[in-house]
Design a protein around this motif. Structure first.
Motif, short mmCIF file in Angstrom:
data_model
loop_
_atom_site.label_atom_id
_atom_site.label_comp_id
_atom_site.label_asym_id
_atom_site.label_seq_id
_atom_site.Cartn_x
_atom_site.Cartn_y
_atom_site.Cartn_z
N LEU A 2 -103.39 -49.42 -40.93
CA LEU A 2 -103.83 -50.20 -42.09
C LEU A 2 -105.24 -49.81 -42.50
N SER A 3 -106.10 -49.60 -41.50
CA SER A 3 -107.50 -49.27 -41.77
C SER A 3 -107.68 -47.86 -42.32
N THR A 4 -106.96 -46.90 -41.73
CA THR A 4 -107.19 -45.49 -42.07
C THR A 4 -106.26 -44.97 -43.15
N GLY A 5 -105.13 -45.65 -43.35
CA GLY A 5 -104.11 -45.14 -44.27
C GLY A 5 -103.38 -43.94 -43.72
N ALA A 6 -103.57 -43.64 -42.43
CA ALA A 6 -102.98 -42.45 -41.81
C ALA A 6 -101.83 -42.83 -40.88
N ARG A 7 -100.72 -42.15 -41.02
CA ARG A 7 -99.57 -42.38 -40.15
C ARG A 7 -99.51 -41.35 -39.04
N ILE A 8 -99.05 -41.77 -37.89
CA ILE A 8 -98.85 -40.85 -36.77
C ILE A 8 -97.66 -39.94 -37.13
N PRO A 9 -97.83 -38.62 -37.12
CA PRO A 9 -96.71 -37.73 -37.47
C PRO A 9 -95.48 -37.99 -36.59
N GLU A 10 -94.33 -38.07 -37.22
CA GLU A 10 -93.10 -38.38 -36.50
C GLU A 10 -92.79 -37.34 -35.43
N GLN A 11 -93.20 -36.09 -35.64
CA GLN A 11 -92.89 -35.02 -34.70
C GLN A 11 -93.51 -35.24 -33.33
N ILE A 12 -94.60 -36.02 -33.26
CA ILE A 12 -95.27 -36.23 -31.97
C ILE A 12 -95.27 -37.69 -31.54
N ARG A 13 -94.81 -38.58 -32.40
CA ARG A 13 -94.92 -40.02 -32.13
C ARG A 13 -94.28 -40.41 -30.80
N HIS A 14 -93.16 -39.77 -30.45
CA HIS A 14 -92.44 -40.15 -29.23
C HIS A 14 -92.63 -39.15 -28.10
N SER A 15 -93.61 -38.27 -28.23
CA SER A 15 -93.89 -37.32 -27.16
C SER A 15 -94.51 -38.03 -25.96
N ARG A 16 -94.35 -37.43 -24.78
CA ARG A 16 -94.91 -38.05 -23.58
C ARG A 16 -96.42 -38.23 -23.71
N ALA A 17 -97.10 -37.21 -24.22
CA ALA A 17 -98.56 -37.28 -24.31
C ALA A 17 -99.02 -38.38 -25.25
N PHE A 18 -98.34 -38.52 -26.40
CA PHE A 18 -98.80 -39.54 -27.34
C PHE A 18 -98.44 -40.94 -26.85
N CYS A 19 -97.29 -41.09 -26.22
CA CYS A 19 -96.94 -42.40 -25.65
C CYS A 19 -97.94 -42.80 -24.56
N ALA A 20 -98.35 -41.83 -23.74
CA ALA A 20 -99.34 -42.10 -22.71
C ALA A 20 -100.68 -42.48 -23.34
N LEU A 21 -101.01 -41.82 -24.44
CA LEU A 21 -102.25 -42.12 -25.15
C LEU A 21 -102.23 -43.56 -25.67
N LEU A 22 -101.10 -43.97 -26.26
CA LEU A 22 -100.99 -45.35 -26.74
C LEU A 22 -101.10 -46.35 -25.60
N ASP A 23 -100.50 -46.03 -24.45
CA ASP A 23 -100.59 -46.93 -23.30
C ASP A 23 -102.04 -47.11 -22.85
N ALA A 24 -102.77 -45.99 -22.76
CA ALA A 24 -104.17 -46.07 -22.33
C ALA A 24 -105.01 -46.83 -23.36
N PHE A 25 -104.74 -46.59 -24.63
CA PHE A 25 -105.40 -47.28 -25.74
C PHE A 25 -105.21 -48.78 -25.62
N MET A 26 -103.98 -49.21 -25.38
CA MET A 26 -103.68 -50.63 -25.28
C MET A 26 -104.22 -51.24 -23.99
N ASP A 27 -104.17 -50.47 -22.90
CA ASP A 27 -104.64 -51.01 -21.62
C ASP A 27 -106.13 -51.33 -21.65
N TYR A 28 -106.91 -50.47 -22.31
CA TYR A 28 -108.34 -50.74 -22.37
C TYR A 28 -108.61 -52.10 -23.02
N MET A 29 -107.90 -52.37 -24.10
CA MET A 29 -108.13 -53.62 -24.85
C MET A 29 -107.97 -54.86 -23.98
#
Length: 361
Positions: free
Chosen positions: A206-233
């Motif tokens: 919402l803030s950036t207007g940028a969508r995560i590209p579908e080609q990498i959205r479900h990759s192991r690396a990006f899913c791990a990145l989202l987990d770390a992002f959420m865990d910090y919060m």
């Protein structure tokens, strides 16, 4: 050991804080919506609506500051919408704690939550019930505005994340009533739900207007990145809100208590261990951006526009974390009654965009 005898750590945050230029405009209108929803005491004649906050409590939350720190690039319209989503999440949290956690009313909490699910429809256009309290009224309002055409793809995912958030409150209450401290491994996943961390990618988009590209959205690396992002919060919040949750609300659902119980260590040792764990999750987030995401981007053959969008989203995610960190360090909501929360405050000086996050290209 009382909470005031515990030394609270100063958590690492490598990303500078930037402030949204619309902060003053947001601050001027910040009380209006909360009053309209019945969340904020009007200070006038007694009302049939049950307010959640007094004016002092409302300003102590500094939600306008949080939103402006976390979303420095948002337009005024998007900043306002996310501000109201943040207010709603805190309104639910404080109402639930007052009405159910402090009384131990599990049956009432279950009924309240079941009804609130009707305000989180999986499909657009669903008819909502007539709101009967400030929490329902706020969500009914948001459901009409959260999903403009450019964000319509979030309808199911965001409402599912909000449903997990309110369901986690019931589980927290059940744990506290039974004196059951969650297992450490179980708690990591549970905290993402109970902090509403699954809504954060929506806020970044919402803030950036940028969508995560579908080609990498479900990759192991990006899913791990989202987990770390959420865990910090959520885990950083457990440190900041230790007094509020454990001593004021008698809650057992806190990382410090989980570590103390699981590892059989003192509260001070558990506080240090919690800080180490939070730092480790942030370092993993940095590592994934720097070392593991670039090969994924290369293999996915993202075009120039998709790479630009990914870079914008990642910068937004870094800003989101730095904004939360600054809020935890500075908001009166988290400060002990007899002194400042931390020895150091995070600067809110503006910095160049390019300095805030490592490139994934």
């Amino acid at each position: 050991m009382t909470v005031h005898a515990i030394k609270l750590p100063i958590l690492r945050m490598p990303y500078p804080v930037r402030v949204n230029p619309y902060l003053l405009a947001l601050r001027e209108e910040t009380e209006t919506w909360a009053r309209e929803m019945g969340m904020l005491d009007s200070g006038e004649a007694p009302s049939a609506r049950r307010a959640i906050w007094t004016l002092n409590q409302f300003h102590a939350m500094a939600v306008d500051q949080l939103t402006a720190w976390a979303l420095p690039d948002a337009s005024l319209t998007d900043l306002r919408l996310n501000h109201r989503l943040n207010l709603w999440a805190l309104a639910w949290d404080d109402y639930f704690a007052s009405a159910f956690k402090r009384t131990g009313d599990l049956t009432g909490a279950q009924a309240f939550t079941a009804r609130l699910h009707a305000f989180l429809p999986p499909e657009p256009g669903a008819r909502l019930p007539e709101p009967t309290n400030a929490v329902e009224r706020g969500m009914a309002y948001l459901q009409q505005r959260l999903f403009p055409p450019r964000m319509a793809h979030w309808q199911q995912g965001l409402n599912r994340a909000l449903a997990r958030y309110i369901d986690a409150g019931v589980q927290e209450l059940a744990n506290s009533r039974a004196g059951r401290v969650p297992d450490l491994i179980e708690y990591a996943q549970f905290r993402r739900e109970s902090f509403a961390a699954y809504t954060a990618p929506y806020s970044v988009e919402l803030s950036t207007g940028a969508r995560i590209p579908e080609q990498i959205r479900h990759s192991r690396a990006f899913c791990a990145l989202l987990d770390a992002f959420m865990d910090y919060m959520g885990m950083a919040n457990d440190i900041a809100s230790y007094q509020r949750e454990v001593h004021d609300e008698h809650d057992v659902n806190n990382l410090v208590i989980v570590l103390q119980t699981s590892l059989r260590i003192t509260v001070q040792e558990a506080m240090r261990a919690a800080a180490d764990l939070v730092t480790a999750r942030l370092r993993h987030f940095e590592h994934l951006i720097r070392s593991e995401l670039p090969p994924v981007v290369q293999r996915a053959r993202l075009n120039h526009g998709e790479r630009i969008e990914l870079e914008a989203w990642l910068r937004g995610a870094c800003s989101f974390l730095s904004g939360l960190h600054a809020w935890y360090a500075g908001a009166p909501r988290y400060a002990p009654a007899d002194g400042p929360f931390q020895e150091q405050r995070t600067s809110t000086a503006a910095v160049p965009v390019g300095e805030q996050c490592v490139s994934a290209s």
